[in-house]
Design an enzyme around this catalytic site. Structure first.
Site, PDB file in Angstrom:
ATOM      1  N   LYS A  54      16.459  14.738 -13.795  1.00  0.00           N
ATOM      2  CA  LYS A  54      16.215  14.076 -15.079  1.00  0.00           C
ATOM      3  C   LYS A  54      14.853  14.399 -15.681  1.00  0.00           C
ATOM      4  CE  LYS A  54      19.982  11.395 -15.452  1.00  0.00           C
ATOM      5  NZ  LYS A  54      20.844  11.290 -16.640  1.00  0.00           N
ATOM      6  N   SER A  79      19.524   3.764 -14.680  1.00  0.00           N
ATOM      7  CA  SER A  79      19.576   3.035 -13.409  1.00  0.00           C
ATOM      8  C   SER A  79      18.461   3.486 -12.478  1.00  0.00           C
ATOM      9  CB  SER A  79      20.930   3.248 -12.727  1.00  0.00           C
ATOM     10  OG  SER A  79      21.058   4.588 -12.281  1.00  0.00           O
ATOM     11  N   GLY A 182      27.789  11.544 -14.831  1.00  0.00           N
ATOM     12  CA  GLY A 182      27.826  10.163 -15.283  1.00  0.00           C
ATOM     13  C   GLY A 182      28.236  10.163 -16.741  1.00  0.00           C
TER      14      GLY A 182
END
Length: 321
Positions: A54, A79, A182
């Site tokens: 990320k 998250s 995701g």
């Protein structure tokens, strides 16, 4: 609830993002690994400075903010891994960051995000609170820029920088990239960066909205009362129109994996590659090990994160299921 994107992600944007990412971090290893008798490759983005891929999208997005946007600050939803990516980039650039995180996120991710200097705002995921509604309200109240975990063209392009690295390390574009999925930010970015590669998204069982969306040709949401999953990093209720537009008709059908298959992949990565991989970061490898995806020597599986609670990881390694 997704805000309308100011533009579409492009391959030129991916190339520009890759140049920016290469200027701040070293390429992560592309390691050979034998799975079911076939020698494939594992892209170890669990070895990034924040322990997850990320950092790529966060850095591309925040470095493209205007001076006025930097001064106002950013808001993100996550998250944990995107949270750390945004917090890390914000700290490096001197930008204030507020991160909307689920109250039941792994403590190791909450602690790491706060340690990087970000403000953490908790919400009740189990109780049905909508993180996007909360984040959008914060942006309106504070005049900040939203850095969405996947529904953002800069984030998609930044994640796609992984594909540029893979092609350079392999000497060609892979035949297929099996990717932990995701919301589809990484899958969409890889589809842009490696147009000659089949993209195979892998999700947790019961959370395979991307697979259902690709199968039906329309965006599908996770059903009511979805099962618990260890894969918190890829536990999203639906993809966004921006990501779906890139992947629809471009990606292979999605695959769902069980928690048991994910645990087996975590143990495999630890014993064969000597790396720690969190549940969500092991989903692609789990699909390969379970024989759910065709493999050849040009196949790459992504290991996308290694931010897991030490006690939980030790328990996974110790068990045999």
């Amino acid at each position: 609830m997704f805000r309308e994107s100011p533009r579409e992600p492009t391959r030129d944007g991916v190339v520009r993002a890759a140049e920016k990412v290469a200027a701040i971090v070293q390429p992560t290893p592309l390691l050979p690994i034998e799975v079911n008798g076939v020698r494939i490759h594992a892209k170890c983005d669990n070895l990034q400075p924040i322990g997850a891929f990320k950092i790529r999208g966060a850095w591309h997005r925040l470095t493209d903010l205007s001076p006025e946007e930097r001064a106002a600050g950013v808001v993100a939803v996550s998250s944990g891994n995107h949270a750390q990516g945004v917090a890390w980039a914000a700290r490096e650039l001197g930008i204030e960051a507020a991160i909307v995180m689920p109250a039941d996120a792994p403590q190791v991710k909450l602690d790491a995000t706060r340690a990087l200097g970000a403000e953490v705002i908790l919400y009740d995921r189990a109780g049905g609170e909508d993180r996007d509604v909360i984040a959008n309200a914060l942006c309106d109240e504070r005049g900040r820029t939203l850095v969405h975990a996947y529904a953002d063209p800069w984030v998609i392009e930044g994640q796609g920088s992984m594909g540029i690295e893979i092609a350079a390390q392999l000497g060609r574009q892979p035949s297929r990239i099996v990717v932990c999925c995701g919301g589809g930010g990484l899958a969409a970015g890889l589809a842009l960066s490696c147009p000659d590669s089949a993209i195979v998204p892998v999700e947790p069982e019961g959370w395979d909205d991307m697979a259902k969306s690709l199968a039906t040709g329309t965006i599908q949401r996770v059903g009511p009362n979805p099962p618990k999953t260890a894969c918190d990093a890829i536990q999203t209720p639906s993809t966004a129109p921006l990501n779906f537009a890139v992947l629809n008709g471009r990606s292979d059908p999605g695959i769902a994996v069980s928690d048991a298959e994910v645990r087996a992949a975590q143990r495999f990565a630890f014993s064969r590659l000597h790396v720690v991989v969190e549940p969500g970061g092991a989903a692609a490898l789990a699909a390969a090990l379970a024989g759910k995806v065709a493999l050849d020597p040009d196949t790459v599986v992504t290991l996308t994160g290694g931010n897991t609670d030490p006690h939980d990881f030790a328990a996974v390694i110790a068990r045999d299921d």
